[in-house]
Design an enzyme around this catalytic site. Structure first.
Site, PDB file in Angstrom:
ATOM      1  CG  ASN A 129      -3.031  11.474   2.634  1.00  0.00           C
ATOM      2  OD1 ASN A 129      -2.416  10.619   1.979  1.00  0.00           O
ATOM      3  ND2 ASN A 129      -2.794  11.651   3.922  1.00  0.00           N
ATOM      4  CE  LYS A 130      -5.708   5.388   4.189  1.00  0.00           C
ATOM      5  NZ  LYS A 130      -6.609   4.516   3.401  1.00  0.00           N
TER       6      LYS A 130
ATOM      7  CG  ASP B 295      -3.262   8.091  -1.622  1.00  0.00           C
ATOM      8  OD1 ASP B 295      -3.105   8.534  -0.468  1.00  0.00           O
ATOM      9  OD2 ASP B 295      -2.989   6.927  -1.957  1.00  0.00           O
TER      10      ASP B 295
ATOM     11  NE  ARG C 270      -0.589   1.623   3.678  1.00  0.00           N
ATOM     12  CZ  ARG C 270       0.513   2.364   3.846  1.00  0.00           C
ATOM     13  NH1 ARG C 270       1.721   1.812   4.062  1.00  0.00           N
ATOM     14  NH2 ARG C 270       0.467   3.683   3.796  1.00  0.00           N
ATOM     15  N   GLY C 271       0.199   2.423  -0.016  1.00  0.00           N
ATOM     16  CA  GLY C 271       0.954   3.672  -0.115  1.00  0.00           C
ATOM     17  C   GLY C 271       1.092   4.006  -1.593  1.00  0.00           C
ATOM     18  CB  ALA C 272       0.222   7.034  -3.516  1.00  0.00           C
TER      19      ALA C 272
ATOM     20  CD  GLN D 218      -3.798   2.367   6.661  1.00  0.00           C
ATOM     21  OE1 GLN D 218      -4.471   2.663   7.638  1.00  0.00           O
ATOM     22  NE2 GLN D 218      -4.334   2.168   5.470  1.00  0.00           N
TER      23      GLN D 218
ATOM     24  NE  ARG E  30      -6.118   0.926  -2.229  1.00  0.00           N
ATOM     25  CZ  ARG E  30      -5.577   1.466  -1.141  1.00  0.00           C
ATOM     26  NH1 ARG E  30      -4.278   1.304  -0.901  1.00  0.00           N
ATOM     27  NH2 ARG E  30      -6.310   2.165  -0.300  1.00  0.00           N
TER      28      ARG E  30
HETATM   29  O1  MRU Z   1      -4.828   3.084   1.889  1.00  0.00           O
HETATM   30  P1  MRU Z   1      -3.343   3.333   1.955  1.00  0.00           P
HETATM   31  O2  MRU Z   1      -2.713   2.789   3.181  1.00  0.00           O
HETATM   32  O3  MRU Z   1      -2.657   2.930   0.687  1.00  0.00           O
HETATM   33  O4  MRU Z   1      -3.255   4.923   2.040  1.00  0.00           O
HETATM   34  C1  MRU Z   1      -1.985   5.514   2.056  1.00  0.00           C
HETATM   35  C2  MRU Z   1      -2.024   6.974   2.243  1.00  0.00           C
HETATM   36  O5  MRU Z   1      -3.072   7.584   2.326  1.00  0.00           O
HETATM   37  C3  MRU Z   1      -0.721   7.704   2.234  1.00  0.00           C
HETATM   38  O6  MRU Z   1      -0.784   8.836   3.033  1.00  0.00           O
HETATM   39  C4  MRU Z   1      -0.422   8.128   0.779  1.00  0.00           C
HETATM   40  O7  MRU Z   1      -0.444   7.026  -0.069  1.00  0.00           O
HETATM   41  C5  MRU Z   1       0.845   8.833   0.642  1.00  0.00           C
HETATM   42  S1  MRU Z   1       2.168   7.802   1.100  1.00  0.00           S
HETATM   43  C6  MRU Z   1       3.581   8.207   0.501  1.00  0.00           C
END
Ligand code: MRU
Length: 344
Positions: A244-245, A234, A44-46, A193, A87
């Site tokens: 973002n999250k 994201d 996970r993470g963009a 997370q 996603r």
């Molecule tokens: O659902 P996730 O855990 O993939 O969400 C991740 C985030 O929202 C991060 O803040 C975002 O991807 C930036 S990370 C470098």
């Protein structure tokens, strides 16, 4: 500990659903395993899902080695489409696959050269991400005062990128510069997370930190002398609105109320100039079950309904600056984000 590894045609992904209690790797030998890993948030993470998806394309291209090259190309193109659908919000996924696309559909008629070209591009995306993280960290660290209490949300570290992270890279760089830093990390419900991943990364690096529940953020801002807030993104629309999250928007509102600067840190590949404002960003909605559970344990009544948007959009007017690998961009964003595209 590596978050992603490539060796002998096999992609290993650290299974982030199990962290920090258990360190396990998913071994992927075909693209569907990578698709599943992205969809279920094992990876996970963009930025990291962009890298993983590019490697998924490489796996797809090698899955049917005895077919004619034309069929391999068709199969690989279909795999890229499938990976793209894993996603919807993080644009880095689409960005990485768009980089692979011209090679997938190239006129190359030699199988070995075709496969090598795909692998080379995916590994280049991977290596670039490591470099971008360090650039974000270096630019962002200049904004951190010598003594700073920083609040952050979700995980934006090595587990979200191929390198040192985005927002967490800024924190890491500032800490390594000897700054006196204390991080308040939101736990980040529903999938935690923040508590499972961010606090784990911070503890590994011995960066002083305190875990808080998401609903404590405003109180912490009022009582703990917070210097600044920083998160990842994201997808960033051309007007600066940033997805973002889920919970980031609330954090930004609370920061504005308390007069605390709120920064976004992201590679420039997270900027989507095709999207003019946040209202056009697709927000992933996940299974309600994730909200009804905490740490995998059911905590809500069986018949309860739940709503589970995985992201929210922070309006540009709440964002003090966007820290990218091309430098820090300040409002008004539109023209500056467009101009930054030309910067090396
Ligand atoms: O659902 P996730 O855990 O993939 O969400 C991740 C985030 O929202 C991060 O803040 C975002 O991807 C930036 S990370 C470098």
């Amino acid at each position: 500990m590596k978050q992603i590894e490539w060796s002998n045609g096999e992609l290993s992904l650290l299974d982030q659903r199990k962290l920090p209690l258990s360190v396990e790797y998913l071994k992927c030998v075909n693209f569907m395993q990578v698709y599943d890993a992205i969809k279920t948030l094992a990876v996970r993470g963009a930025p990291l899902i962009g890298v993983a998806a590019a490697m998924g394309v490489v796996l797809a291209s090698k899955e049917s080695a005895f077919e004619p090259l034309s069929k391999i190309k068709t199969y690989t193109a279909e795999a890229a489409l499938k990976l793209r659908s894993a996603r919807p919000t993080a644009v880095n996924l689409m960005w990485a696959l768009d980089r692979m696309l011209p090679l997938i559909n190239s006129d190359e008629d030699d199988l070995t050269s075709y496969l090598k070209a795909l692998e080379r591009e995916a590994l280049a995306i991977w290596a670039e991400d490591i470099d971008l993280c360090d650039k974000i960290g270096a630019f962002g660290a200049e904004l951190i005062p010598r003594d700073a209490s920083i609040i952050t949300h979700c995980n934006t570290g090595s587990l979200a990128t191929a390198g040192s992270g985005t927002a967490l890279s800024v924190i890491r760089h500032a800490f390594r510069q000897g700054k006196n830093i204390h991080v308040y990390a939101d736990e980040t419900r529903p999938l935690l997370q923040g508590s499972r991943l961010t606090v784990w990364e911070l503890c590994e690096d011995r960066i002083p930190c305190t875990l808080i529940c998401d609903n404590m953020a405003a109180h912490v801002m009022k009582t703990k002398n917070i210097t600044l807030a920083i998160t990842g993104a994201d997808r960033i629309a051309s007007n600066g609105d940033s997805a973002n999250k889920i919970g980031t928007y609330g954090l930004a509102i609370a920061a504005a109320y308390h007069g605390i600067p709120f920064y976004i840190a992201a590679p420039y590949s997270t900027v989507d100039l095709a999207v003019s404002s946040g209202k056009d960003i697709v927000i992933e909605e996940r299974q309600p079950d994730e909200v009804c559970r905490c740490g995998g344990v059911r905590v809500a009544p069986e018949i309860c309904r739940a709503f589970n948007p995985a992201f929210d959009v922070t309006p540009a007017e709440l964002i003090t600056g966007i820290i990218t690998d091309k430098g820090v961009i300040y409002p008004p964003y539109d023209e500056k984000l467009r101009k930054a595209a030309l910067r090396k």
